[in-house]
Scaffold this active site. Structure first.
Site, PDB file in Angstrom:
ATOM      1  N   LYS A 141       0.799  -1.270  -0.002  1.00 56.99           N
ATOM      2  CA  LYS A 141      -0.124   0.102  -0.048  1.00 56.99           C
ATOM      3  C   LYS A 141       1.073   1.137  -0.013  1.00 56.99           C
ATOM      4  O   LYS A 141       1.791   1.244   0.566  1.00 56.99           O
ATOM      5  CB  LYS A 141      -1.003   0.019   1.353  1.00 56.99           C
ATOM      6  CG  LYS A 141      -1.887   1.048   1.286  1.00 56.99           C
ATOM      7  CD  LYS A 141      -2.836   0.796   2.484  1.00 56.99           C
ATOM      8  CE  LYS A 141      -3.894   1.834   2.723  1.00 56.99           C
ATOM      9  NZ  LYS A 141      -4.807   1.551   3.859  1.00 56.99           N
TER      10      LYS A 141
ATOM     11  N   SER B  79      -9.450   1.695   3.017  1.00 58.68           N
ATOM     12  CA  SER B  79      -8.700   2.341   2.024  1.00 58.68           C
ATOM     13  C   SER B  79      -7.355   1.482   1.372  1.00 58.68           C
ATOM     14  O   SER B  79      -6.735   2.221   0.576  1.00 58.68           O
ATOM     15  CB  SER B  79      -7.893   3.553   3.004  1.00 58.68           C
ATOM     16  OG  SER B  79      -7.069   3.078   3.844  1.00 58.68           O
TER      17      SER B  79
ATOM     18  N   SER C 155      -9.569  -0.789   7.057  1.00 62.04           N
ATOM     19  CA  SER C 155      -8.918  -0.437   6.023  1.00 62.04           C
ATOM     20  C   SER C 155      -8.307  -1.854   5.244  1.00 62.04           C
ATOM     21  O   SER C 155      -7.932  -1.853   4.260  1.00 62.04           O
ATOM     22  CB  SER C 155      -8.093   0.700   5.790  1.00 62.04           C
ATOM     23  OG  SER C 155      -8.810   1.518   6.180  1.00 62.04           O
TER      24      SER C 155
END
Length: 492
Positions: A86, A161, A185
Protein backbone atom coordinates in the site's frame (compact mmCIF):
# COMPACT_ATOMS: atom_id res chain seq x y z
CA UNK A 1 13.83 -20.55 -17.95
CA UNK A 2 10.18 -19.77 -18.58
CA UNK A 3 7.81 -20.58 -15.77
CA UNK A 4 5.86 -23.82 -15.92
CA UNK A 5 3.98 -22.74 -12.81
CA UNK A 6 0.99 -20.45 -13.45
CA UNK A 7 0.83 -17.76 -10.78
CA UNK A 8 -2.96 -17.47 -10.78
CA UNK A 9 -4.20 -18.50 -7.31
CA UNK A 10 -0.81 -19.95 -6.39
CA UNK A 11 -0.15 -20.20 -2.65
CA UNK A 12 3.08 -19.24 -0.94
CA UNK A 13 3.92 -22.86 -0.14
CA UNK A 14 3.20 -23.97 -3.72
CA UNK A 15 5.47 -21.21 -5.00
CA UNK A 16 8.28 -22.11 -2.60
CA UNK A 17 7.99 -25.78 -3.59
CA UNK A 18 8.25 -24.83 -7.27
CA UNK A 19 11.47 -22.95 -6.50
CA UNK A 20 12.89 -25.84 -4.48
CA UNK A 21 12.17 -28.27 -7.32
CA UNK A 22 13.64 -25.80 -9.85
CA UNK A 23 10.45 -25.82 -11.89
CA UNK A 24 10.61 -22.05 -12.14
CA UNK A 25 12.73 -19.06 -11.21
CA UNK A 26 11.97 -15.89 -9.31
CA UNK A 27 12.65 -13.90 -12.48
CA UNK A 28 10.10 -15.93 -14.43
CA UNK A 29 7.49 -15.45 -11.69
CA UNK A 30 8.11 -11.71 -11.40
CA UNK A 31 7.93 -11.37 -15.19
CA UNK A 32 4.60 -13.18 -15.20
CA UNK A 33 3.18 -10.90 -12.51
CA UNK A 34 4.44 -7.84 -14.39
CA UNK A 35 2.73 -9.16 -17.51
CA UNK A 36 -0.55 -9.57 -15.60
CA UNK A 37 -0.25 -6.02 -14.29
CA UNK A 38 0.16 -4.75 -17.83
CA UNK A 39 -2.66 -6.91 -19.17
CA UNK A 40 -5.27 -6.44 -16.41
CA UNK A 41 -4.36 -3.32 -14.48
CA UNK A 42 -3.10 -0.92 -17.13
CA UNK A 43 -5.15 -2.29 -20.01
CA UNK A 44 -7.94 -4.84 -20.43
CA UNK A 45 -10.42 -4.18 -17.63
CA UNK A 46 -8.10 -1.44 -16.34
CA UNK A 47 -8.35 -2.29 -12.64
CA UNK A 48 -6.07 0.63 -11.76
CA UNK A 49 -4.87 -0.95 -8.53
CA UNK A 50 -1.15 -0.35 -9.09
CA UNK A 51 0.35 3.12 -8.61
CA UNK A 52 3.92 2.14 -9.56
CA UNK A 53 6.00 -0.96 -10.21
CA UNK A 54 9.53 -1.35 -8.89
CA UNK A 55 12.40 -0.96 -11.32
CA UNK A 56 14.41 -3.10 -8.90
CA UNK A 57 12.06 -6.10 -8.89
CA UNK A 58 13.81 -8.03 -11.67
CA UNK A 59 17.24 -7.22 -10.26
CA UNK A 60 16.07 -8.53 -6.90
CA UNK A 61 14.71 -11.65 -8.63
CA UNK A 62 18.05 -12.30 -10.30
CA UNK A 63 19.86 -11.91 -6.97
CA UNK A 64 17.57 -14.46 -5.35
CA UNK A 65 17.96 -16.88 -8.25
CA UNK A 66 21.76 -16.55 -8.12
CA UNK A 67 21.82 -17.10 -4.38
CA UNK A 68 19.66 -20.21 -4.67
CA UNK A 69 21.73 -21.50 -7.56
CA UNK A 70 24.90 -21.23 -5.47
CA UNK A 71 23.62 -22.47 -2.12
CA UNK A 72 20.59 -24.59 -2.93
CA UNK A 73 18.89 -22.86 -0.01
CA UNK A 74 15.95 -20.46 -0.14
CA UNK A 75 16.71 -16.98 1.14
CA UNK A 76 13.95 -17.14 3.74
CA UNK A 77 10.30 -18.01 4.37
CA UNK A 78 9.20 -15.60 1.63
CA UNK A 79 11.88 -16.42 -0.97
CA UNK A 80 10.62 -15.07 -4.29
CA UNK A 81 7.15 -14.32 -2.90
CA UNK A 82 5.85 -11.31 -4.82
CA UNK A 83 4.35 -8.63 -2.59
CA UNK A 84 2.45 -5.43 -3.40
CA UNK A 85 2.54 -2.69 -0.76
CA UNK A 86 0.00 0.00 0.00
CA UNK A 87 1.27 3.43 -0.98
CA UNK A 88 1.32 4.82 2.56
CA UNK A 89 4.03 2.33 3.58
CA UNK A 90 7.52 3.67 2.86
CA UNK A 91 9.72 2.04 0.20
CA UNK A 92 13.17 3.22 -0.87
CA UNK A 93 12.80 1.96 -4.43
CA UNK A 94 9.40 3.50 -5.20
CA UNK A 95 7.71 6.78 -4.35
CA UNK A 96 5.30 6.89 -1.42
CA UNK A 97 2.42 9.32 -1.97
CA UNK A 98 -0.21 8.25 0.60
CA UNK A 99 -2.65 8.62 -2.31
CA UNK A 100 -2.20 12.40 -2.33
CA UNK A 101 -1.15 14.35 -5.41
CA UNK A 102 0.63 16.77 -3.05
CA UNK A 103 3.16 14.01 -2.29
CA UNK A 104 3.91 13.02 -5.89
CA UNK A 105 7.62 12.33 -6.35
CA UNK A 106 8.32 11.70 -2.67
CA UNK A 107 10.95 8.97 -2.39
CA UNK A 108 11.51 7.84 1.24
CA UNK A 109 15.01 7.62 2.66
CA UNK A 110 14.40 4.19 4.18
CA UNK A 111 11.96 1.30 4.05
CA UNK A 112 9.19 0.94 6.59
CA UNK A 113 10.07 -1.72 9.16
CA UNK A 114 7.42 -4.08 7.76
CA UNK A 115 8.88 -3.73 4.26
CA UNK A 116 12.43 -4.25 5.51
CA UNK A 117 11.31 -7.45 7.24
CA UNK A 118 9.67 -8.69 4.04
CA UNK A 119 12.84 -8.11 2.05
CA UNK A 120 14.97 -9.83 4.72
CA UNK A 121 12.67 -12.86 4.44
CA UNK A 122 13.30 -13.07 0.68
CA UNK A 123 10.23 -11.27 -0.67
CA UNK A 124 10.19 -9.27 -3.91
CA UNK A 125 8.34 -5.96 -3.53
CA UNK A 126 6.81 -5.56 -6.97
CA UNK A 127 4.54 -2.53 -6.68
CA UNK A 128 2.84 0.19 -4.67
CA UNK A 129 -0.94 0.08 -4.55
CA UNK A 130 -3.69 2.67 -4.70
CA UNK A 131 -5.50 4.19 -1.75
CA UNK A 132 -7.74 7.22 -1.18
CA UNK A 133 -5.83 10.33 -0.10
CA UNK A 134 -4.24 9.69 3.32
CA UNK A 135 -6.40 6.54 3.72
CA UNK A 136 -9.50 8.61 4.53
CA UNK A 137 -12.28 6.59 2.88
CA UNK A 138 -13.96 3.22 2.64
CA UNK A 139 -13.96 3.77 -1.11
CA UNK A 140 -11.29 3.66 -3.79
CA UNK A 141 -11.03 7.11 -5.37
CA UNK A 142 -7.73 8.98 -5.07
CA UNK A 143 -6.21 12.22 -6.33
CA UNK A 144 -3.13 10.23 -7.42
CA UNK A 145 -4.68 7.25 -9.15
CA UNK A 146 -8.37 7.97 -9.69
CA UNK A 147 -10.76 5.02 -9.47
CA UNK A 148 -9.77 1.44 -8.62
CA UNK A 149 -12.13 -1.31 -9.81
CA UNK A 150 -13.33 -4.42 -8.01
CA UNK A 151 -12.06 -7.48 -9.96
CA UNK A 152 -15.17 -9.49 -9.07
CA UNK A 153 -17.67 -6.88 -10.22
CA UNK A 154 -16.13 -3.99 -12.10
CA UNK A 155 -18.94 -1.52 -11.38
CA UNK A 156 -18.67 -2.02 -7.61
CA UNK A 157 -16.13 -0.55 -5.22
CA UNK A 158 -13.21 -2.75 -4.05
CA UNK A 159 -13.27 -1.11 -0.63
CA UNK A 160 -10.86 1.16 1.13
CA UNK A 161 -8.60 2.30 2.17
CA UNK A 162 -6.38 -0.62 1.07
CA UNK A 163 -8.20 -0.58 -2.26
CA UNK A 164 -5.30 -1.33 -4.56
CA UNK A 165 -3.81 -4.02 -2.33
CA UNK A 166 -7.11 -5.91 -2.25
CA UNK A 167 -7.83 -5.57 -5.96
CA UNK A 168 -4.27 -6.60 -6.87
CA UNK A 169 -4.29 -9.78 -4.78
CA UNK A 170 -7.83 -10.71 -5.86
CA UNK A 171 -6.78 -10.36 -9.51
CA UNK A 172 -3.51 -12.26 -8.98
CA UNK A 173 -1.26 -9.30 -9.70
CA UNK A 174 0.83 -10.26 -6.65
CA UNK A 175 1.03 -13.27 -4.37
CA UNK A 176 0.07 -11.23 -1.30
CA UNK A 177 -0.09 -7.57 -0.29
CA UNK A 178 0.26 -5.28 2.70
CA UNK A 179 -2.39 -2.81 3.76
CA UNK A 180 -3.04 -0.66 6.79
CA UNK A 181 -6.11 -0.87 9.02
CA UNK A 182 -7.33 1.91 11.30
CA UNK A 183 -11.11 1.46 11.17
CA UNK A 184 -11.21 -1.52 8.81
CA UNK A 185 -9.03 -0.60 5.86
CA UNK A 186 -7.66 -4.14 5.49
CA UNK A 187 -10.75 -6.13 6.44
CA UNK A 188 -13.35 -4.14 4.51
CA UNK A 189 -11.56 -4.41 1.13
CA UNK A 190 -10.78 -8.04 1.94
CA UNK A 191 -14.52 -8.62 2.35
CA UNK A 192 -15.38 -6.70 -0.82
CA UNK A 193 -12.74 -8.58 -2.87
CA UNK A 194 -13.19 -12.16 -1.55
CA UNK A 195 -9.93 -12.22 0.44
CA UNK A 196 -8.53 -12.84 3.88
CA UNK A 197 -7.43 -9.73 5.79
CA UNK A 198 -5.75 -9.52 9.19
CA UNK A 199 -5.99 -6.78 11.78
CA UNK A 200 -3.78 -7.63 14.73
CA UNK A 201 -3.96 -6.37 18.27
CA UNK A 202 -2.51 -2.86 17.73
CA UNK A 203 1.27 -2.79 18.03
CA UNK A 204 1.90 -6.48 17.29
CA UNK A 205 3.05 -5.34 13.83
CA UNK A 206 5.17 -2.16 14.03
CA UNK A 207 4.06 0.94 12.11
CA UNK A 208 7.49 2.62 11.83
CA UNK A 209 7.68 4.13 8.35
CA UNK A 210 3.94 4.01 7.80
CA UNK A 211 1.27 6.69 7.53
CA UNK A 212 -1.67 6.38 9.89
CA UNK A 213 -4.88 8.16 10.87
CA UNK A 214 -5.19 7.38 14.57
CA UNK A 215 -1.83 6.33 16.00
CA UNK A 216 -3.03 4.09 18.84
CA UNK A 217 -5.61 2.37 16.62
CA UNK A 218 -3.74 1.81 13.34
CA UNK A 219 -2.18 -1.48 12.27
CA UNK A 220 -0.31 -2.93 9.30
CA UNK A 221 -1.71 -6.21 8.01
CA UNK A 222 -1.62 -8.65 5.10
CA UNK A 223 -4.27 -9.30 2.46
CA UNK A 224 -4.12 -12.77 0.91
CA UNK A 225 -6.15 -15.44 -0.81
CA UNK A 226 -5.92 -17.83 2.15
CA UNK A 227 -5.49 -17.67 5.90
CA UNK A 228 -2.22 -19.60 5.68
CA UNK A 229 -0.72 -17.13 3.21
CA UNK A 230 -1.84 -14.18 5.32
CA UNK A 231 -0.39 -15.70 8.50
CA UNK A 232 2.86 -16.61 6.72
CA UNK A 233 3.35 -12.93 5.92
CA UNK A 234 2.17 -11.91 9.39
CA UNK A 235 4.81 -14.18 10.94
CA UNK A 236 7.50 -12.19 9.14
CA UNK A 237 6.29 -8.66 9.84
CA UNK A 238 5.13 -9.09 13.47
CA UNK A 239 7.49 -8.49 16.36
CA UNK A 240 8.95 -5.84 18.60
CA UNK A 241 10.41 -2.68 17.08
CA UNK A 242 12.03 -0.07 19.29
CA UNK A 243 10.95 2.65 16.86
CA UNK A 244 7.26 2.06 17.64
CA UNK A 245 6.30 2.61 21.28
CA UNK A 246 3.13 0.56 20.77
CA UNK A 247 5.01 -2.54 19.63
CA UNK A 248 5.48 -3.72 23.19
CA UNK A 249 2.18 -5.46 22.34
CA UNK A 250 4.22 -7.84 20.19
CA UNK A 251 5.93 -9.23 23.28
CA UNK A 252 2.54 -9.85 24.92
CA UNK A 253 0.89 -11.56 21.94
CA UNK A 254 3.85 -13.65 20.79
CA UNK A 255 2.92 -17.35 20.61
CA UNK A 256 5.12 -20.10 22.04
CA UNK A 257 5.83 -21.19 18.47
CA UNK A 258 5.47 -19.26 15.22
CA UNK A 259 2.11 -17.88 14.15
CA UNK A 260 2.06 -20.35 11.25
CA UNK A 261 2.79 -23.28 13.54
CA UNK A 262 0.01 -22.00 15.82
CA UNK A 263 -2.49 -22.73 13.06
CA UNK A 264 -2.21 -26.32 14.22
CA UNK A 265 -4.79 -28.62 12.68
CA UNK A 266 -6.87 -25.61 11.52
CA UNK A 267 -9.85 -26.52 13.63
CA UNK A 268 -12.73 -24.77 15.38
CA UNK A 269 -13.88 -27.96 17.11
CA UNK A 270 -15.09 -27.09 20.62
CA UNK A 271 -14.65 -23.34 20.07
CA UNK A 272 -17.59 -21.26 21.31
CA UNK A 273 -18.43 -18.28 19.07
CA UNK A 274 -20.98 -15.52 19.49
CA UNK A 275 -22.87 -14.31 16.42
CA UNK A 276 -23.51 -10.63 17.14
CA UNK A 277 -27.07 -10.22 15.91
CA UNK A 278 -27.26 -6.45 16.40
CA UNK A 279 -24.34 -6.14 13.95
CA UNK A 280 -26.64 -7.43 11.21
CA UNK A 281 -28.39 -4.93 8.95
CA UNK A 282 -32.13 -4.48 8.52
CA UNK A 283 -33.92 -7.32 6.77
CA UNK A 284 -36.06 -4.63 5.11
CA UNK A 285 -33.04 -3.64 2.99
CA UNK A 286 -32.47 -6.41 0.42
CA UNK A 287 -28.76 -5.63 0.41
CA UNK A 288 -28.51 -6.25 4.17
CA UNK A 289 -30.78 -9.28 3.89
CA UNK A 290 -28.35 -10.83 1.41
CA UNK A 291 -25.43 -10.26 3.80
CA UNK A 292 -27.43 -11.60 6.73
CA UNK A 293 -28.24 -14.79 4.84
CA UNK A 294 -24.56 -15.41 4.07
CA UNK A 295 -23.61 -14.64 7.67
CA UNK A 296 -26.16 -17.16 8.96
CA UNK A 297 -24.75 -19.69 6.48
CA UNK A 298 -21.27 -18.95 7.84
CA UNK A 299 -22.56 -19.74 11.32
CA UNK A 300 -23.81 -23.07 10.01
CA UNK A 301 -20.42 -23.73 8.42
CA UNK A 302 -18.78 -23.07 11.78
CA UNK A 303 -21.19 -25.46 13.47
CA UNK A 304 -20.50 -28.08 10.81
CA UNK A 305 -16.79 -27.71 11.59
CA UNK A 306 -17.43 -28.42 15.27
CA UNK A 307 -17.88 -24.97 16.78
CA UNK A 308 -20.70 -23.91 19.06
CA UNK A 309 -22.34 -20.73 17.74
CA UNK A 310 -24.83 -18.77 19.84
CA UNK A 311 -26.64 -15.51 19.15
CA UNK A 312 -25.55 -12.56 21.31
CA UNK A 313 -25.86 -8.78 21.35
CA UNK A 314 -23.36 -6.09 22.27
CA UNK A 315 -25.28 -3.54 24.38
CA UNK A 316 -25.48 -0.01 22.91
CA UNK A 317 -23.32 -1.09 19.97
CA UNK A 318 -24.13 1.71 17.54
CA UNK A 319 -23.85 4.35 20.26
CA UNK A 320 -20.41 3.05 21.23
CA UNK A 321 -19.23 3.25 17.62
CA UNK A 322 -20.11 6.95 17.58
CA UNK A 323 -18.79 7.71 21.06
CA UNK A 324 -15.39 6.05 20.53
CA UNK A 325 -14.55 7.55 17.11
CA UNK A 326 -11.35 9.62 17.27
CA UNK A 327 -10.81 10.59 13.61
CA UNK A 328 -11.79 14.22 13.96
CA UNK A 329 -9.73 14.67 17.13
CA UNK A 330 -6.59 12.80 16.05
CA UNK A 331 -6.16 12.48 12.30
CA UNK A 332 -5.05 16.00 11.45
CA UNK A 333 -2.28 15.73 14.03
CA UNK A 334 -1.26 12.22 12.98
CA UNK A 335 -1.14 12.97 9.24
CA UNK A 336 0.89 16.10 9.92
CA UNK A 337 3.27 14.09 12.11
CA UNK A 338 3.99 11.76 9.19
CA UNK A 339 4.74 14.79 7.01
CA UNK A 340 6.91 16.54 9.61
CA UNK A 341 9.07 13.48 10.12
CA UNK A 342 10.13 13.40 6.47
CA UNK A 343 12.51 16.20 5.40
CA UNK A 344 11.15 16.42 1.86
CA UNK A 345 7.59 16.80 3.15
CA UNK A 346 8.17 18.75 6.36
CA UNK A 347 6.70 22.00 5.02
CA UNK A 348 3.39 20.35 4.07
CA UNK A 349 0.31 20.27 6.31
CA UNK A 350 -2.92 18.45 5.59
CA UNK A 351 -5.05 21.57 6.16
CA UNK A 352 -3.05 23.42 3.51
CA UNK A 353 -3.32 20.51 1.07
CA UNK A 354 -7.11 20.54 1.42
CA UNK A 355 -7.34 24.35 1.32
CA UNK A 356 -5.47 24.33 -1.99
CA UNK A 357 -7.80 21.69 -3.43
CA UNK A 358 -5.03 19.13 -3.87
CA UNK A 359 -7.19 16.13 -2.97
CA UNK A 360 -10.02 14.06 -4.41
CA UNK A 361 -13.16 16.12 -3.87
CA UNK A 362 -15.32 13.18 -2.74
CA UNK A 363 -13.23 12.63 0.39
CA UNK A 364 -15.53 14.08 3.02
CA UNK A 365 -13.58 12.65 5.96
CA UNK A 366 -10.35 14.28 4.74
CA UNK A 367 -12.16 17.60 4.62
CA UNK A 368 -13.46 17.06 8.15
CA UNK A 369 -10.13 16.05 9.70
CA UNK A 370 -8.30 18.92 8.00
CA UNK A 371 -10.36 21.33 10.09
CA UNK A 372 -9.90 19.31 13.27
CA UNK A 373 -7.61 20.34 16.12
CA UNK A 374 -3.85 20.54 15.58
CA UNK A 375 -3.42 18.87 18.99
CA UNK A 376 -5.89 16.09 19.85
CA UNK A 377 -5.96 17.10 23.50
CA UNK A 378 -7.58 20.40 22.58
CA UNK A 379 -10.70 18.58 21.38
CA UNK A 380 -13.17 18.77 24.30
CA UNK A 381 -14.38 15.22 23.58
CA UNK A 382 -10.94 13.62 23.25
CA UNK A 383 -10.58 12.35 26.82
CA UNK A 384 -14.21 11.31 27.03
CA UNK A 385 -13.80 9.17 23.93
CA UNK A 386 -10.84 7.41 25.53
CA UNK A 387 -12.99 6.63 28.55
CA UNK A 388 -15.79 5.41 26.27
CA UNK A 389 -13.35 3.22 24.36
CA UNK A 390 -12.19 1.54 27.55
CA UNK A 391 -15.80 0.95 28.54
CA UNK A 392 -16.62 -0.40 25.04
CA UNK A 393 -13.84 -2.98 25.28
CA UNK A 394 -15.00 -4.02 28.75
CA UNK A 395 -18.60 -4.35 27.57
CA UNK A 396 -17.53 -6.64 24.72
CA UNK A 397 -15.34 -8.78 26.96
CA UNK A 398 -18.16 -8.99 29.50
CA UNK A 399 -20.49 -10.33 26.79
CA UNK A 400 -17.86 -12.91 25.92
CA UNK A 401 -17.46 -13.94 29.55
CA UNK A 402 -21.19 -14.11 30.22
CA UNK A 403 -21.68 -16.48 27.30
CA UNK A 404 -18.44 -18.40 27.67
CA UNK A 405 -17.21 -17.27 24.25
CA UNK A 406 -13.81 -17.66 22.66
CA UNK A 407 -14.58 -15.33 19.76
CA UNK A 408 -17.25 -13.20 18.11
CA UNK A 409 -18.42 -13.18 14.51
CA UNK A 410 -20.46 -10.85 12.32
CA UNK A 411 -20.37 -9.56 8.73
CA UNK A 412 -17.51 -7.17 7.97
CA UNK A 413 -20.08 -4.71 6.62
CA UNK A 414 -23.87 -4.68 6.84
CA UNK A 415 -24.24 -4.40 3.06
CA UNK A 416 -22.18 -5.89 0.22
CA UNK A 417 -19.69 -3.83 -1.75
CA UNK A 418 -21.79 -0.94 -3.10
CA UNK A 419 -21.94 -0.04 -6.75
CA UNK A 420 -20.17 3.14 -7.72
CA UNK A 421 -23.57 4.82 -7.88
CA UNK A 422 -24.67 3.51 -4.48
CA UNK A 423 -21.57 4.93 -2.77
CA UNK A 424 -23.16 8.36 -2.90
CA UNK A 425 -25.70 7.33 -0.23
CA UNK A 426 -23.17 7.64 2.62
CA UNK A 427 -20.41 9.71 4.10
CA UNK A 428 -17.43 7.85 5.50
CA UNK A 429 -18.70 8.12 9.06
CA UNK A 430 -22.22 6.93 8.17
CA UNK A 431 -21.26 3.92 6.04
CA UNK A 432 -22.62 0.75 7.72
CA UNK A 433 -19.36 -1.06 8.40
CA UNK A 434 -18.84 -3.38 11.35
CA UNK A 435 -15.07 -3.30 11.02
CA UNK A 436 -15.11 -0.36 13.44
CA UNK A 437 -16.07 -2.70 16.28
CA UNK A 438 -12.71 -4.45 16.57
CA UNK A 439 -10.82 -1.29 15.63
CA UNK A 440 -12.34 0.98 18.25
CA UNK A 441 -12.27 -1.73 20.94
CA UNK A 442 -8.61 -2.47 20.03
CA UNK A 443 -9.27 -6.15 19.39
CA UNK A 444 -7.66 -8.53 16.85
CA UNK A 445 -9.80 -9.58 13.92
CA UNK A 446 -9.60 -11.65 10.75
CA UNK A 447 -11.89 -11.17 7.73
CA UNK A 448 -12.59 -14.37 5.79
CA UNK A 449 -14.69 -14.88 2.62
CA UNK A 450 -18.30 -15.93 3.30
CA UNK A 451 -19.50 -16.28 -0.28
CA UNK A 452 -21.27 -14.20 -2.89
CA UNK A 453 -24.68 -12.59 -3.15
CA UNK A 454 -27.04 -13.69 -5.95
CA UNK A 455 -25.68 -10.72 -7.90
CA UNK A 456 -22.13 -12.10 -7.60
CA UNK A 457 -20.85 -9.55 -5.06
CA UNK A 458 -18.40 -10.92 -2.44
CA UNK A 459 -19.21 -10.84 1.29
CA UNK A 460 -16.89 -11.53 4.21
CA UNK A 461 -17.33 -12.27 7.88
CA UNK A 462 -15.04 -11.32 10.73
CA UNK A 463 -13.79 -13.49 13.56
CA UNK A 464 -12.81 -11.34 16.54
CA UNK A 465 -10.85 -12.39 19.62
CA UNK A 466 -9.70 -11.03 22.94
CA UNK A 467 -6.66 -8.74 23.11
CA UNK A 468 -3.42 -10.59 22.29
CA UNK A 469 -5.25 -13.75 21.20
CA UNK A 470 -4.05 -13.29 17.61
CA UNK A 471 -2.48 -16.74 17.23
CA UNK A 472 -5.57 -18.61 18.44
CA UNK A 473 -7.77 -16.45 16.25
CA UNK A 474 -5.76 -17.28 13.14
CA UNK A 475 -6.27 -21.00 13.77
CA UNK A 476 -10.03 -20.57 14.12
CA UNK A 477 -10.18 -18.52 10.92
CA UNK A 478 -8.30 -21.29 9.14
CA UNK A 479 -10.77 -23.81 10.53
CA UNK A 480 -13.71 -21.85 9.16
CA UNK A 481 -11.95 -21.44 5.80
CA UNK A 482 -11.27 -25.18 5.58
CA UNK A 483 -14.96 -25.90 6.09
CA UNK A 484 -16.42 -23.16 3.85
CA UNK A 485 -13.94 -22.62 0.97
CA UNK A 486 -15.51 -19.50 -0.50
CA UNK A 487 -12.45 -18.06 -2.23
CA UNK A 488 -12.82 -17.96 -6.04
CA UNK A 489 -10.73 -16.19 -8.65
CA UNK A 490 -12.54 -13.43 -10.55
CA UNK A 491 -13.31 -13.82 -14.23
CA UNK A 492 -11.37 -11.13 -16.05
Amino acid sequence: MSTSVPVQEISIQELLQAYRERRTTVRAVVEEYLGRIEKLDRSGPGLNSIVATSEEALTRADELDARFGESGELAGPLHGVVVAVKDNIDTVDMDTTCGSEALRGHRPERDAVAVARLRAAGAVIIAKTALPDFATSWFSYSSVSGETLNPHCLDHDPGGSSSGSAAAVAANLATVALGTDCGGSVRLPASFCNLVGIRSTPGVVPRTGTGFLVEFQDTVGPLARSVEDAVTVFDVIAGYDEGDDFSVAATMARPAVSYVASLGDRSVAGVRIGLVTNALGSEADPRSAAVNALTRRAAEDLRAAGAEVVDVEIPDLDEFLVDTSQYIACSRHDIDLYLKQRPALSSLRVADIVARGRYHRELDLLEAVSSGPEAPESDPDYTGRFVARDRFTRVILKVMDQHGLDALTYPATRIPAPSNEERKEWTVLTFPTNTLIASQALLPSVAVPAGFTDAGVPVGIELVGRPYSDAELFGWAAGYEKQSRHRHAPTL
